[in-house]
Write a protein that holds these residues in place. Structure first.
Motif, PDB file in Angstrom:
ATOM      1  N   SER A  93      49.665  56.931  48.678  1.00 22.79           N
ATOM      2  CA  SER A  93      48.912  56.147  47.695  1.00 22.79           C
ATOM      3  C   SER A  93      48.525  54.798  48.285  1.00 22.79           C
ATOM      4  N   VAL A  94      47.301  54.393  48.008  1.00 26.00           N
ATOM      5  CA  VAL A  94      46.834  53.088  48.490  1.00 26.00           C
ATOM      6  C   VAL A  94      47.547  51.951  47.758  1.00 26.00           C
ATOM      7  N   PHE A  95      48.060  52.235  46.562  1.00 22.06           N
ATOM      8  CA  PHE A  95      48.644  51.163  45.752  1.00 22.06           C
ATOM      9  C   PHE A  95      49.909  50.592  46.374  1.00 22.06           C
ATOM     10  N   SER A  96      50.681  51.398  47.078  1.00 22.64           N
ATOM     11  CA  SER A  96      51.878  50.882  47.731  1.00 22.64           C
ATOM     12  C   SER A  96      51.511  49.912  48.843  1.00 22.64           C
ATOM     13  N   LEU A  97      50.408  50.186  49.547  1.00 23.54           N
ATOM     14  CA  LEU A  97      49.947  49.268  50.600  1.00 23.54           C
ATOM     15  C   LEU A  97      49.423  47.971  49.996  1.00 23.54           C
ATOM     16  N   ILE A  98      48.726  48.087  48.880  1.00 23.24           N
ATOM     17  CA  ILE A  98      48.221  46.889  48.202  1.00 23.24           C
ATOM     18  C   ILE A  98      49.376  46.037  47.703  1.00 23.24           C
ATOM     19  N   GLU A  99      50.395  46.669  47.153  1.00 23.05           N
ATOM     20  CA  GLU A  99      51.555  45.921  46.653  1.00 23.05           C
ATOM     21  C   GLU A  99      52.283  45.200  47.783  1.00 23.05           C
ATOM     22  N   GLN A 100      52.283  45.796  48.951  1.00 19.38           N
ATOM     23  CA  GLN A 100      52.906  45.133  50.097  1.00 19.38           C
ATOM     24  C   GLN A 100      52.147  43.858  50.465  1.00 19.38           C
ATOM     25  N   ILE A 101      50.812  43.907  50.397  1.00 12.24           N
ATOM     26  CA  ILE A 101      50.004  42.720  50.656  1.00 12.24           C
ATOM     27  C   ILE A 101      50.274  41.645  49.605  1.00 12.24           C
ATOM     28  N   ARG A 102      50.337  42.062  48.356  1.00 10.36           N
ATOM     29  CA  ARG A 102      50.599  41.088  47.285  1.00 10.36           C
ATOM     30  C   ARG A 102      51.989  40.466  47.434  1.00 10.36           C
ATOM     31  N   SER A 103      52.939  41.236  47.925  1.00 12.60           N
ATOM     32  CA  SER A 103      54.275  40.685  48.174  1.00 12.60           C
ATOM     33  C   SER A 103      54.231  39.630  49.272  1.00 12.60           C
ATOM     34  N   ASN A 104      53.405  39.882  50.285  1.00 15.33           N
ATOM     35  CA  ASN A 104      53.241  38.890  51.351  1.00 15.33           C
ATOM     36  C   ASN A 104      52.638  37.598  50.812  1.00 15.33           C
ATOM     37  N   VAL A 105      51.686  37.726  49.891  1.00 16.14           N
ATOM     38  CA  VAL A 105      51.093  36.538  49.264  1.00 16.14           C
ATOM     39  C   VAL A 105      52.140  35.798  48.441  1.00 16.14           C
TER      40      VAL A 105
END
Length: 201
Positions: A93-105
């Motif tokens: 799922s692309v959403f897990s990758l997006i959530e990882q980016i948001r966690s970095n932010v």
């Protein structure tokens, strides 16, 4: 004798008044003027399933040899800055990758003044994503990701190789941010056969 004491008093008083310091107003901080180069761009097409344009005052280098081949760096030697980018093939799922980016932010929130988030939608080239401009004295002032939602996921973050000082870095930050926006505007997914080549490595 009395007149002598009076005259001496006025001399001392006059001397004291003449030595009174003027009110001191500190000057605002000033920073060195930076002469920025003229912008021109060249395509970057490597051995990864994407391409984009970079400015002529930057180079793409393979800084971390131990990482996968599509983890590279756009280096700005004149500004001691770099964009670290990475690529993932979407397996689940692309959403897990997006959530990882948001966690970095979110990891920068404790020192950030604020976060300006903007969406990017390019239906013609199937490039979608978000950019995060992080203001304040943080290690990373700009993070972004791009995806086609099904197969590809590309992300990057802007780092300066100096101690964080948002006010002094702001002119350079704004200058390079315009380069990142150009990178995003010219970003394209390339032939899917290249993905198979990467998987076989």
């Amino acid at each position: 004798m009395k007149n002598l004491k009076i005259n001496l008093f006025f001399i001392i008083l006059l001397f004291a008044l003449s030595c009174k310091q003027d009110d001191y107003t500190p000057l605002p901080k000033s920073y060195l003027r930076i002469d920025f180069p003229l912008k021109s761009f060249t395509p970057h097409i490597g051995d990864c399933p994407f391409s984009f344009e970079i400015p002529n005052y930057s180079i793409v280098v393979n800084k971390f040899k131990h990482l996968p081949p599509c983890y590279k760096t756009v280096y700005f030697p004149d500004f001691k800055a770099e964009i670290l980018y990475s690529y993932h093939k979407i397996d689940t799922s692309v959403f897990s990758l997006i959530e990882q980016i948001r966690s970095n932010v979110d990891a920068h929130n404790f020192r950030a003044r604020g976060v300006n988030e903007n969406a990017w939608i390019d239906n013609e080239n199937k490039v979608y994503g978000n950019t995060f401009e992080i203001t304040g004295d943080v290690a990373c002032n700009y993070i972004f990701y791009l995806t086609d939602s099904n197969n590809h996921f590309f992300s990057g973050e802007l780092l300066f190789l100096t101690k964080p000082n948002y006010d002094s870095l702001q002119p350079v930050l704004e200058f390079i941010q315009s380069d990142i926006k150009h990178l995003i505007e010219t970003f394209r997914w390339e032939d899917s056969s290249i993905i198979q080549k990467q998987e076989s490595l």
